[in-house]
Write a protein that holds these residues in place. Structure first.
Motif, PDB file in Angstrom:
ATOM      1  N   ARG A 225     -12.694  -1.246   4.495  1.00 34.90           N
ATOM      2  CA  ARG A 225     -11.647  -2.244   4.262  1.00 34.90           C
ATOM      3  C   ARG A 225     -10.328  -1.571   3.902  1.00 34.90           C
ATOM      4  NH1 ARG A 225      -8.628  -6.188   5.519  1.00 34.90           N
ATOM      5  NH2 ARG A 225      -7.846  -7.487   3.821  1.00 34.90           N
ATOM      6  N   VAL A 226     -10.408  -0.556   3.057  1.00 31.66           N
ATOM      7  CA  VAL A 226      -9.199   0.168   2.653  1.00 31.66           C
ATOM      8  C   VAL A 226      -8.595   0.895   3.850  1.00 31.66           C
ATOM      9  CG1 VAL A 226      -8.358   2.104   1.267  1.00 31.66           C
ATOM     10  CG2 VAL A 226      -9.850   0.367   0.235  1.00 31.66           C
ATOM     11  N   CYS A 227      -9.440   1.483   4.693  1.00 33.32           N
ATOM     12  CA  CYS A 227      -8.930   2.168   5.881  1.00 33.32           C
ATOM     13  C   CYS A 227      -8.185   1.205   6.794  1.00 33.32           C
ATOM     14  CB  CYS A 227     -10.080   2.822   6.642  1.00 33.32           C
ATOM     15  SG  CYS A 227     -10.696   4.345   5.906  1.00 33.32           S
ATOM     16  N   GLU A 228      -8.710  -0.009   6.939  1.00 32.15           N
ATOM     17  CA  GLU A 228      -8.028  -1.011   7.764  1.00 32.15           C
ATOM     18  C   GLU A 228      -6.631  -1.305   7.241  1.00 32.15           C
ATOM     19  OE1 GLU A 228     -10.477  -4.438   7.802  1.00 32.15           O
ATOM     20  OE2 GLU A 228     -12.099  -3.498   8.961  1.00 32.15           O
ATOM     21  N   LEU A 229      -6.512  -1.441   5.929  1.00 33.15           N
ATOM     22  CA  LEU A 229      -5.215  -1.746   5.326  1.00 33.15           C
ATOM     23  C   LEU A 229      -4.263  -0.557   5.433  1.00 33.15           C
ATOM     24  CD1 LEU A 229      -6.545  -3.617   2.162  1.00 33.15           C
ATOM     25  CD2 LEU A 229      -5.408  -4.638   4.152  1.00 33.15           C
ATOM     26  N   LEU A 230      -4.793   0.654   5.254  1.00 28.24           N
ATOM     27  CA  LEU A 230      -3.954   1.844   5.356  1.00 28.24           C
ATOM     28  C   LEU A 230      -3.496   2.064   6.795  1.00 28.24           C
ATOM     29  CD1 LEU A 230      -5.982   4.260   3.046  1.00 28.24           C
ATOM     30  CD2 LEU A 230      -3.797   3.166   2.514  1.00 28.24           C
ATOM     31  N   GLU A 231      -4.393   1.786   7.737  1.00 31.10           N
ATOM     32  CA  GLU A 231      -4.027   1.940   9.145  1.00 31.10           C
ATOM     33  C   GLU A 231      -2.960   0.916   9.526  1.00 31.10           C
ATOM     34  OE1 GLU A 231      -6.357   2.702  13.300  1.00 31.10           O
ATOM     35  OE2 GLU A 231      -7.061   1.039  12.067  1.00 31.10           O
ATOM     36  N   ARG A 232      -3.103  -0.297   9.014  1.00 29.04           N
ATOM     37  CA  ARG A 232      -2.121  -1.337   9.295  1.00 29.04           C
ATOM     38  C   ARG A 232      -0.746  -0.955   8.743  1.00 29.04           C
ATOM     39  NH1 ARG A 232      -4.223  -6.849   7.206  1.00 29.04           N
ATOM     40  NH2 ARG A 232      -5.974  -6.147   8.495  1.00 29.04           N
ATOM     41  N   ALA A 233      -0.750  -0.214   7.644  1.00 27.10           N
ATOM     42  CA  ALA A 233       0.505   0.236   7.034  1.00 27.10           C
ATOM     43  C   ALA A 233       1.059   1.492   7.703  1.00 27.10           C
ATOM     44  CB  ALA A 233       0.289   0.502   5.550  1.00 27.10           C
ATOM     45  N   GLY A 234       0.347   2.003   8.712  1.00 32.34           N
ATOM     46  CA  GLY A 234       0.824   3.167   9.458  1.00 32.34           C
ATOM     47  C   GLY A 234       0.602   4.491   8.768  1.00 32.34           C
ATOM     48  N   LEU A 235      -0.311   4.540   7.801  1.00 30.80           N
ATOM     49  CA  LEU A 235      -0.501   5.757   7.015  1.00 30.80           C
ATOM     50  C   LEU A 235      -1.554   6.696   7.583  1.00 30.80           C
ATOM     51  CD1 LEU A 235      -0.317   4.239   3.427  1.00 30.80           C
ATOM     52  CD2 LEU A 235       1.404   5.665   4.551  1.00 30.80           C
ATOM     53  N   LEU A 236      -2.318   6.271   8.573  1.00 32.02           N
ATOM     54  CA  LEU A 236      -3.409   7.103   9.069  1.00 32.02           C
ATOM     55  C   LEU A 236      -3.101   7.753  10.412  1.00 32.02           C
ATOM     56  CD1 LEU A 236      -6.554   5.030   8.046  1.00 32.02           C
ATOM     57  CD2 LEU A 236      -5.220   6.695   6.745  1.00 32.02           C
ATOM     58  N   GLN A 237      -1.826   7.713  10.811  1.00 32.27           N
ATOM     59  CA  GLN A 237      -1.408   8.413  12.027  1.00 32.27           C
ATOM     60  C   GLN A 237      -0.566   9.610  11.633  1.00 32.27           C
ATOM     61  OE1 GLN A 237      -0.619   4.829  11.964  1.00 32.27           O
ATOM     62  NE2 GLN A 237      -2.741   4.634  12.633  1.00 32.27           N
ATOM     63  N   ARG A 238      -0.834  10.714  12.272  1.00 32.17           N
ATOM     64  CA  ARG A 238      -0.068  11.928  11.984  1.00 32.17           C
ATOM     65  C   ARG A 238       1.358  11.746  12.491  1.00 32.17           C
ATOM     66  NH1 ARG A 238      -1.680  18.057  13.954  1.00 32.17           N
ATOM     67  NH2 ARG A 238       0.164  19.105  13.133  1.00 32.17           N
ATOM     68  N   LYS A 239       2.302  12.067  11.625  1.00 35.36           N
ATOM     69  CA  LYS A 239       3.708  11.970  11.999  1.00 35.36           C
ATOM     70  C   LYS A 239       4.315  13.370  12.071  1.00 35.36           C
ATOM     71  CE  LYS A 239       4.495   7.417   9.914  1.00 35.36           C
ATOM     72  NZ  LYS A 239       3.089   7.128   9.639  1.00 35.36           N
ATOM     73  N   PRO A 240       5.175  13.617  13.049  1.00 38.99           N
ATOM     74  CA  PRO A 240       5.782  14.939  13.133  1.00 38.99           C
ATOM     75  C   PRO A 240       6.601  15.254  11.898  1.00 38.99           C
ATOM     76  CG  PRO A 240       6.842  13.410  14.671  1.00 38.99           C
ATOM     77  CD  PRO A 240       5.667  12.703  14.086  1.00 38.99           C
ATOM     78  N   HIS A 241       6.469  16.486  11.422  1.00 39.32           N
ATOM     79  CA  HIS A 241       7.221  16.928  10.248  1.00 39.32           C
ATOM     80  C   HIS A 241       8.060  18.125  10.678  1.00 39.32           C
ATOM     81  CE1 HIS A 241       8.190  17.364   6.074  1.00 39.32           C
ATOM     82  NE2 HIS A 241       7.730  18.581   6.033  1.00 39.32           N
ATOM     83  N   PRO A 242       9.349  17.928  10.968  1.00 42.83           N
ATOM     84  CA  PRO A 242      10.152  18.993  11.587  1.00 42.83           C
ATOM     85  C   PRO A 242      10.236  20.243  10.720  1.00 42.83           C
ATOM     86  CG  PRO A 242      11.538  17.200  10.771  1.00 42.83           C
ATOM     87  CD  PRO A 242      10.129  16.730  10.667  1.00 42.83           C
ATOM     88  N   ALA A 243      10.212  21.400  11.387  1.00 38.69           N
ATOM     89  CA  ALA A 243      10.325  22.665  10.668  1.00 38.69           C
ATOM     90  C   ALA A 243      11.705  22.801  10.061  1.00 38.69           C
ATOM     91  CB  ALA A 243      10.066  23.823  11.634  1.00 38.69           C
ATOM     92  N   LYS A 244      11.749  23.439   8.876  1.00 38.71           N
ATOM     93  CA  LYS A 244      13.034  23.659   8.232  1.00 38.71           C
ATOM     94  C   LYS A 244      13.772  24.797   8.912  1.00 38.71           C
ATOM     95  CE  LYS A 244      11.704  22.057   3.633  1.00 38.71           C
ATOM     96  NZ  LYS A 244      11.527  22.418   2.222  1.00 38.71           N
TER      97      LYS A 244
END
Length: 244
Positions: A225-244
């Motif tokens: 249930r928690v995973c469903e809510l986190l996925e809906r909030a967009g937290l379970l997809q890897r997002k690019p983190h640009p190099a400094k």
């Protein structure tokens, strides 16, 4: 079968030199020390554990920097691959009759790579009952998150990780999960889930006050249930983190 656990912190491309990684390493070692006597001191990875005991980790940043610099990733011809960063491991010296390990990959800025700090705490022996508590898992993940400022992290059972790795290949939640503010905001979650801030860096999500197990149907149902809510909030997809 014994259900085993580990604590990991993960982040994308972030260019950091050996000096910057050394400062973060010193911080994580210092933050782990009060968590448990297991972490009173660390030893550099060696060809044998006996040899490792002759190589204690010194916390002076200059010493750590030299050690980390020697572990720059290299190709088969021993040529430096700077974009892959540094990779090394530490051992706790079997303190109190228990082994613990830190596996670290940092400073990498290859866009398809992942930096990490993974703590393997004991899964047997006299320290096991302390390790398999919510307070230990929360404190350990908090230490890793504070020091390395990862995108996300989890204190997770390997059995539960195997259950969900196909559905959530990028970010897998665990008994305790950390989300950086960079990923987004953690939504309201059902009881008994608890949420705690990590300074101004991110948020810890603590699923259960007791030990989370993949063999407990109620625990797995809550996690789903928690995973469903986190996925809906967009937290379970890897997002690019640009190099400094």
């Amino acid at each position: 079968m014994i259900e085993t656990y580990y604590v990991g912190a993960y982040w994308g491309a972030r260019k950091e030199d050996a000096g910057e990684c050394a400062r973060r390493l010193a911080t994580v070692v210092q933050l782990l020390q009060p968590v448990d006597p297991l972490f009173a001191s660390w030893f550099k990875g060696s060809k044998s554990l006996k040899q490792a005991l002759t190589r204690p980790l010194e916390l002076e940043v200059s010493s750590l920097q030299q050690y980390i610099q020697r572990h720059l990733m290299r190709d088969d011809r021993r040529q430096p691959m700077e974009d892959l960063g540094f990779s090394f491991s530490l051992w706790n010296g079997h303190q109190g009759g228990n082994d613990a390990w830190l596996s670290i990959g940092c400073g990498g800025y290859w866009e398809q790579g992942t930096n990490r700090c993974v703590l393997d705490a004991p899964n047997e022996g006299p320290g096991l009952e302390r390790v398999l508590t919510t307070s230990f898992q929360v404190a350990a993940l908090r230490a890793l998150a504070t020091a390395w400022e990862p995108d996300w992290g989890a204190a997770v059972s390997s059995a539960y990780r195997d259950m969900i790795k196909t559905k959530y290949p990028d970010v897998w939640p665990g008994w305790v999960t950390y989300f950086s503010r960079r990923l987004g905001r953690v939504p309201p979650l059902p009881a008994p889930v608890r949420i705690e801030p990590v300074e101004d860096k991110g948020t810890l999500v603590i699923l259960t006050p007791e030990r989370f197990t993949a063999t407990n149907p109620a625990h797995v149902a809550l996690a789903d249930r928690v995973c469903e809510l986190l996925e809906r909030a967009g937290l379970l997809q890897r997002k690019p983190h640009p190099a400094k």
